[in-house]
Scaffold this active site. Structure first.
Site, PDB file in Angstrom:
ATOM      1  N   GLU A 135      14.066  85.715  35.375  1.00 38.53           N
ATOM      2  CA  GLU A 135      13.653  86.131  36.713  1.00 38.53           C
ATOM      3  C   GLU A 135      14.580  85.497  37.734  1.00 38.53           C
ATOM      4  OE1 GLU A 135       8.901  86.603  35.595  1.00 38.53           O
ATOM      5  OE2 GLU A 135       9.488  85.328  37.293  1.00 38.53           O
ATOM      6  N   PRO A 136      14.531  85.926  38.985  1.00 33.06           N
ATOM      7  CA  PRO A 136      15.425  85.354  39.996  1.00 33.06           C
ATOM      8  C   PRO A 136      15.345  83.826  40.101  1.00 33.06           C
ATOM      9  CG  PRO A 136      14.428  87.351  40.855  1.00 33.06           C
ATOM     10  CD  PRO A 136      13.758  87.077  39.537  1.00 33.06           C
ATOM     11  N   GLU A 370      21.795  84.783  27.219  1.00 37.45           N
ATOM     12  CA  GLU A 370      20.872  84.381  26.148  1.00 37.45           C
ATOM     13  C   GLU A 370      20.903  82.875  25.894  1.00 37.45           C
ATOM     14  OE1 GLU A 370      20.522  86.948  22.772  1.00 37.45           O
ATOM     15  OE2 GLU A 370      21.102  88.711  23.940  1.00 37.45           O
TER      16      GLU A 370
END
Length: 390
Positions: A135-136, A370
């Site tokens: 997420e941001p 990742e």
């Protein structure tokens, strides 16, 4: 200028079926993918037709069960397929890896009914997936995610924003991690969200230094309603599912990194043997020959490392430490090798007329996605020295 087709890698494949599979992949890679890679990356074009071809050829579900449309291939083979695809074009190799990652939660933790209903289309029906964890405000600290899923009868209503989503805006399904309970990792649940769900939208794709053909975008979920039948695993199990998926996903990134590095080495060797200075090929000069030797050695070491981790996974043994090591070493190798490839080509290496500069720009992202390589070092250190004192 089209990319140079690399020399075949001397692979040790476990079966004749695997050898035929690699031969098929190489044919697709250097007939359908590599010739247009430079042009399409420059134009920022995503090759959806290539993914349709890969799906029709049975290459989008290789490590999953045949009963659900997969290829029943061990990770040892699947990762070498990724390497071949990434050597032709990273957008394709990484795209297949992300699709595999997005399919993991359902394949590993879905019910029998869920797998029967959704997996065949995901693995062999032309669909493309995306994985929504970051997420941001929560990247490496993924357990602090804020996207919420609230129970409403037999449905869940999901609201929040996901960031850095590969295939964002073009995926047919999204595996979404959302908070359903307490703060921290134990309050997160996984959901399978259709790409056309009402309330789901994508922001404009990020403008990136590399992989311009692969869309990366924020995904907004504004009251997206999904039935409980699309919840994957138990409530509160989502973060454990996400981490388990990433252990395997990191091997995919490692294989893609070696593919990019191999392509860069092949380009450097082809240029060095054809370029003449002072009356002889520049590949005759010892300083350059030593660079090529180091590049080749690092690539072989990386390939051996990711394959060793894959064999542990295939044997059902713990492989998290080795996956982190493979991701760390292989992506750092890709960065070093692509830098050296640009140096070997000299001024030509700095121009878009040759693919070396693109390989360099693409290699950088592999050290980030990742789990950054700093996170990989933390994971490895925990296995070696135990958890940090608090």
């Amino acid at each position: 200028m089209t990319d140079r087709a690399p020399q075949p890698v001397d692979r040790q494949l476990p079966t004749e079926e695997a050898r035929e599979l690699i031969s098929l992949v190489r044919d697709i890679a250097y007939r359908e993918i590599a010739p247009r890679a430079a042009e399409e990356e420059e134009a920022g074009r995503f090759p959806r037709e290539v993914f349709a071809l890969l799906s029709a050829s049975g290459l989008l579900g290789l490590p999953y069960a045949a009963e659900h449309g997969g290829g029943d291939q061990p990770y040892e083979v699947y990762l070498q397929v990724l390497e071949e695809l990434a050597a032709a074009r990273l957008t394709v190799g990484l795209g297949v890896s992300v699709h595999t990652l997005a399919s993991y939660a359902l394949a590993a933790h879905g019910t029998k009914e869920q797998r029967a209903e959704h997996l065949p289309a995901m693995l062999g029906g032309g669909l493309l997936g995306a994985y929504c964890l970051s997420e941001p405000a929560s990247g490496s600290d993924a357990a602090s995610l804020r996207t919420k899923a609230v129970r409403d009868g037999d449905d869940w209503v999901i609201t929040g924003t996901k960031a850095w989503i590969t295939h964002g805006g073009i995926a047919d399904f999204y595996t979404v991690m959302a908070r359903t309970g307490q703060e921290g990792p134990r309050g997160i649940t996984a959901f399978l969200v259709p790409g056309d769900a009402e309330g789901l939208s994508a922001a404009a794709p990020e403008k990136k230094m590399g992989m311009k053909g692969s869309p990366t975008a924020q995904i907004h979920l504004d009251g997206v309603r999904v039935p409980d039948a699309r919840r994957l695993g138990d409530e509160g199990q989502g973060f454990a599912i996400a981490l388990s998926a990433l252990e395997s996903g990191r091997l995919g990134i490692a294989a893609c990194a070696i593919g990019v590095a191999q392509a860069a080495l092949d380009e450097a060797v082809g240029y060095a043997t054809g370029r003449r200075q002072f009356g002889r090929p520049v590949s005759d000069f010892q300083g350059l020959r030593f660079m090529l030797a180091d590049m080749a050695t690092q690539i072989e070491a990386g390939r051996a490392l990711y394959l060793a981790a894959a064999r542990l996974r295939d044997a059902g043994l713990p492989f998290a430490k080795q996956a982190a090591m493979a991701k760390l070493h292989c992506t750092d190798t890709a960065m070093r090798v692509t830098v050296d490839a640009v140096q070997i080509l000299g001024g030509y290496g700095y121009t878009a007329d040759f693919p070396a500069e693109r390989y360099l720009r693409e290699a950088k992202v592999l050290q980030i996605v990742e789990g950054t390589n700093q996170i990989q070092r933390m994971v490895i250190a925990r296995h070696v020295a135990g958890p940090e004192g608090r």
